[in-house]
Design an enzyme around this catalytic site. Structure first.
Site, PDB file in Angstrom:
ATOM      1  N   ASP A  99       0.873  -1.438  -0.550  1.00  0.00           N
ATOM      2  CA  ASP A  99      -0.832   0.175  -0.340  1.00  0.00           C
ATOM      3  C   ASP A  99       0.739   1.359  -0.019  1.00  0.00           C
ATOM      4  O   ASP A  99       1.107   1.166   0.989  1.00  0.00           O
ATOM      5  CB  ASP A  99      -1.177  -0.658   1.637  1.00  0.00           C
ATOM      6  CG  ASP A  99      -1.749   1.336   1.241  1.00  0.00           C
ATOM      7  OD1 ASP A  99      -1.310   1.956   0.934  1.00  0.00           O
ATOM      8  OD2 ASP A  99      -2.885   1.189   1.947  1.00  0.00           O
ATOM      9  N   HIS A 100       0.763   1.848  -1.236  1.00  0.00           N
ATOM     10  CA  HIS A 100       2.116   3.330  -1.086  1.00  0.00           C
ATOM     11  C   HIS A 100       1.959   4.555  -0.377  1.00  0.00           C
ATOM     12  O   HIS A 100       2.064   5.708  -0.218  1.00  0.00           O
ATOM     13  CB  HIS A 100       1.830   3.272  -2.479  1.00  0.00           C
ATOM     14  CG  HIS A 100       3.154   4.132  -3.081  1.00  0.00           C
ATOM     15  ND1 HIS A 100       4.047   4.577  -2.338  1.00  0.00           N
ATOM     16  CD2 HIS A 100       3.845   4.018  -4.195  1.00  0.00           C
ATOM     17  CE1 HIS A 100       5.777   4.580  -3.146  1.00  0.00           C
ATOM     18  NE2 HIS A 100       4.954   4.534  -3.697  1.00  0.00           N
ATOM     19  N   ARG A 101       0.322   4.391   0.347  1.00  0.00           N
ATOM     20  CA  ARG A 101      -0.495   5.621   1.523  1.00  0.00           C
ATOM     21  C   ARG A 101       0.328   5.274   2.918  1.00  0.00           C
ATOM     22  O   ARG A 101       1.047   6.140   2.983  1.00  0.00           O
ATOM     23  CB  ARG A 101      -1.484   5.139   1.251  1.00  0.00           C
ATOM     24  CG  ARG A 101      -2.800   5.543   0.279  1.00  0.00           C
ATOM     25  CD  ARG A 101      -3.890   5.489   0.807  1.00  0.00           C
ATOM     26  NE  ARG A 101      -3.966   3.931   1.324  1.00  0.00           N
ATOM     27  CZ  ARG A 101      -5.170   3.432   1.829  1.00  0.00           C
ATOM     28  NH1 ARG A 101      -5.872   4.019   2.041  1.00  0.00           N
ATOM     29  NH2 ARG A 101      -4.929   1.811   1.659  1.00  0.00           N
TER      30      ARG A 101
END
Lengths: 425, 331
Positions: A394-396
């Site tokens: 999850d790049h968040r």
């Protein structure tokens, strides 16, 4: 025709004497109008009329002693009382049928699903199942049970709820779509086999859409030399050929342990993002979900508390849960609480993928096919067993560099399985 | 900070003796009476050593007359004593039934609370020890239908001592049933001094989500074995030791079946009129809409307890309990 019988009007009476008739043949009577006075050894009682109509036939005389259940008189029931405005209609639909007959027959002329049979029958269902139906506004009597003896199961109710809403939604789309617009894809074709899109398949779809719509996925690839861990597995098996000591463990169990150890250094991948409260929660336990292919589709049993378990225990639990997943014998508790998921697609054969993260988890690692490949070690070309991994995250929550470092740590542990001994608890 | 508590490994019968000793030391008005309780130390040695320690005025050998033992105890209890009456076996209590039913259990109500009867009736009970006829009766349900009377059954040494102390301190009559099979079947760490296990409270022995299994007394060992077998089959049992048969721990019973939706009730007393029926009613009253399957009972049969050659066939076995567990989970 309505029969007026002498019913039990006292405690356990079995006969009574007819004292007096209040009506005679041909009289019109209303509902509850007194018809006859009966004397029993305990009481004198008036029997009221059960229906409006005309006295047709008086079967006994005053002074007769009649037994309970005997017919005293019959009434030809009138048609339904009407208001003046509806009398014309009555004439048009003139019917000689008494009211009681009409009531009985009426539902059979209606077209609602189920008909008269469902009115008289009670479906079989446990109280808990009925509660589910009631809370969801479902008439359980309309459900056909698939359980033992035709019993309605919880799943039947859930299926009914699900399927009951689907056709309506589709109808709405069709009617609202302007006919002249032909850009909407048409699914209708005569040369197609239809598979119902419901149950497990639909749940998977919902989950995938939610995951992909919520999480900005990035997938990082790496290749890992699994020669050493496969050799270790072989040695363990050789020492316990009949698996009496449980040493015949799968390579995948080592992968799970390696991930858990790596997660200690990179806990950001063992986390959940709570957007609403603006917090990333690092989970204390490492519960690894194992993406498993079953006849009914993808299912993810969870190996709990990997941080407290040894490789043999993990191997045993994985084997048990995967077997049960494939035979549809998992319980709800077997599939909850996951904090990180692995997808071991290697046995099926694949070299790379962009796996979808199991929302609300933060990362997922897929293990691909192992194949013997010539690689350069030092200055020599040697044959090693190589395997690709795909690490979606999850790049968040995390960045590429962290994912690479995490994957490198996993790679280091798998390529040098004796490193894991340093992590023994 | 922790407080060290001295403990001893005791059997249930030793824990019972210890409970009486602790209370007799603390309160001079606690006395013991019954057949052979003095010099002989009781038929099961439950009163062993008490007469030497507390004297014949407080540990009294009585004639073989159960009605007299209970009648005397009632009078003593109403006049400031706390008698512990021993029935040699529950099956011998019938001559005293009238005294218990018409006096002990209702004097508080009869006198509008002016008098209570703070007495304990200890009675060994239950089958499985190869005793002759009548010695093995499980007639606890005769007393649970008797308002004013508490009926409790420990299943292990710790509970036995703590519950007996609570029973002696209780202002009302308590029938304290001691499962004979448990008397010497296990040892457990039991604190030396005084402690209470409250009456009216059940104990959860094992946590599970699939089915609740209720039992008490000697049947606890049977259901724990059954629960283990069930677990191997993937069925997780919530095992509840009822401990207090009257009053029942309604909250825990309801809470557990509302969680699992399924119930198996195990007792060795005959099914008809047995406590299982009361528990079924309770579940019906509190938890009907949570139930996923009909409730199963595994009980003794509607016969007197047979002679010992058939005793094992009469008593609920772990196999029968497992079958019931599977039946409700596969319904």
């Amino acid at each position: 025709m309505v029969e007026v019988k002498l019913h039990d009007i006292g405690e356990g009476m079995h006969e009574g004497e007819v004292i007096h008739f209040f009506v005679k043949t041909g009289d019109s009577v209303k509902i509850d109008q007194p018809l006859v006075e009966v004397q029993t050894d305990k009481v004198t009682a008036e029997l009221p009329s059960p229906a409006a109509g005309t006295i047709k036939d008086i079967k006994v005389k005053e002074g007769d002693v009649v037994t309970v259940g005997s017919v005293i008189l019959t009434i030809e029931a009138a048609s339904t009382p009407t208001s003046p405005s509806s009398k014309a209609e009555d004439k048009v639909n003139a019917s000689e049928q008494p009211v009681v007959d009409k009531i009985v027959k009426a539902p059979s002329n209606t077209t609602f699903a189920g008909g008269i049979a469902t009115l008289n029958k009670r479906v079989l269902a446990a109280p808990f199942t009925r509660k589910i139906a009631r809370e969801n506004g479902v008439d359980i009597e309309q459900i056909t049970g698939t359980g033992a003896g035709g019993r309605v199961t919880d799943q039947d109710v859930y299926n009914f709820i699900e399927n009951g809403s689907v056709p309506k939604a589709e109808e709405k789309i069709e009617t609202e779509a302007p006919e002249e617009v032909n850009t909407a894809p048409s699914f209708a074709t005569k040369n197609a086999e239809e598979i119902p899109f419901k149950g497990r398949r639909k749940q998977i779809a919902k989950k995938m859409v939610q995951s992909l719509a919520t999480i900005p996925h990035v997938t990082h690839f790496e290749e890992i030399d699994v020669t050493a861990v496969m050799e270790l597995k072989k040695q363990l098996k050789a020492m316990d050929p009949e698996n009496k000591r449980g040493m015949n463990v799968s390579v995948a169990a080592f992968f799970v342990k390696a991930i858990q150890i790596a997660l200690k250094d990179f806990p950001i991948f063992n986390a959940k993002l709570d957007e609403e409260n603006e917090v990333i929660r690092l989970e204390k336990n490492v519960n690894i979900g194992i993406a498993t292919d079953s006849d009914e589709g993808l299912i993810v049993p969870v190996i709990s508390h990997v941080e407290q378990r040894n490789v043999r225990d993990i191997a045993h639990d994985m084997k048990d849960k995967i077997t049960r997943a494939k035979t549809n014998k998992l319980k709800g508790s077997d599939m909850t609480g996951g904090t990180f998921t692995i997808s071991n697609v290697g046995p099926l054969g694949s070299i790379a993928a962009t796996p979808i993260i199991n929302h609300p988890e933060v990362a997922l690692m897929a293990f691909h096919k192992t194949k013997k490949t010539p690689v350069v070690v030092g200055n020599e070309i040697v044959i090693r067993s190589m395997m690709n991994v795909s690490m979606s995250f999850d790049h968040r929550v995390a960045d590429g560099a962290t994912a690479v470092m995490f994957t490198n740590r996993v790679k280091e542990l798998i390529e040098n399985p004796y490193f894991m001994t340093l992590e023994l608890i | 900070m922790t407080t060290a508590v001295d403990t001893k490994k005791l059997t249930m019968v030793q824990a019972v003796t210890d409970g009486m000793r602790v209370m007799m030391k603390e309160q001079e008005n606690v006395i013991v009476l019954g057949e052979d309780v003095g010099q002989n130390g009781g038929v099961f040695r439950a009163t062993d050593g008490l007469v030497a320690e507390f004297g014949e005025k407080r540990v009294i050998d009585t004639p073989l007359a159960e009605s007299g033992i209970i009648g005397t105890s009632i009078g003593l209890a109403m006049n400031g004593f706390k008698p512990i009456a021993e029935m040699q076996f529950l099956g011998f209590i019938y001559p005293a039934f009238n005294q218990i039913m018409t006096h002990a259990s209702r004097i508080r109500a009869r006198t509008l609370g002016a008098f209570t009867v703070p007495m304990v009736i200890r009675a060994p009970f239950g089958a499985g020890v190869r005793a002759p006829e009548i010695h093995s009766d499980s007639v606890e349900a005769l007393f649970t239908g008797m308002p004013g009377m508490k009926v409790v059954v420990p299943s292990n040494p710790y509970d036995a001592k703590g519950m007996l102390i609570s029973a002696i301190e209780d202002p009302d009559p308590v029938l304290f049933l001691e499962p004979m099979r448990c008397y010497r079947s296990t040892k457990m760490d039991v604190p030396d001094g005084k402690y209470n296990v409250p009456l009216g409270k059940a104990a959860r022995l094992q946590e599970g989500d699939d089915v609740t299994v209720f039992a008490y007394g000697a049947m606890i060992d049977v259901v724990m074995k059954a629960a283990k077998t069930a677990e191997e089959k993937g069925i997780n049992c919530d095992v509840i030791d009822l401990r207090s048969l009257y009053p029942l721990d309604k909250e825990m019973i309801a809470e557990s079946v509302q969680k699992t939706g399924r119930a198996v009730i195990v007792h060795e007393a005959p099914g008809t009129g047995g406590l299982g029926e009361t528990i079924m009613s309770l579940i019906n009253d509190t938890s009907f809409l949570y139930m996923k399957a009909p409730i199963e009972r595994v009980t003794g049969f509607d016969t007197p307890v047979p002679m010992f050659a058939l005793e094992d066939h009469y008593l609920p076995s772990a196999e029968r309990v497992v079958q019931a567990i599977e039946k409700v989970t596969q319904f």
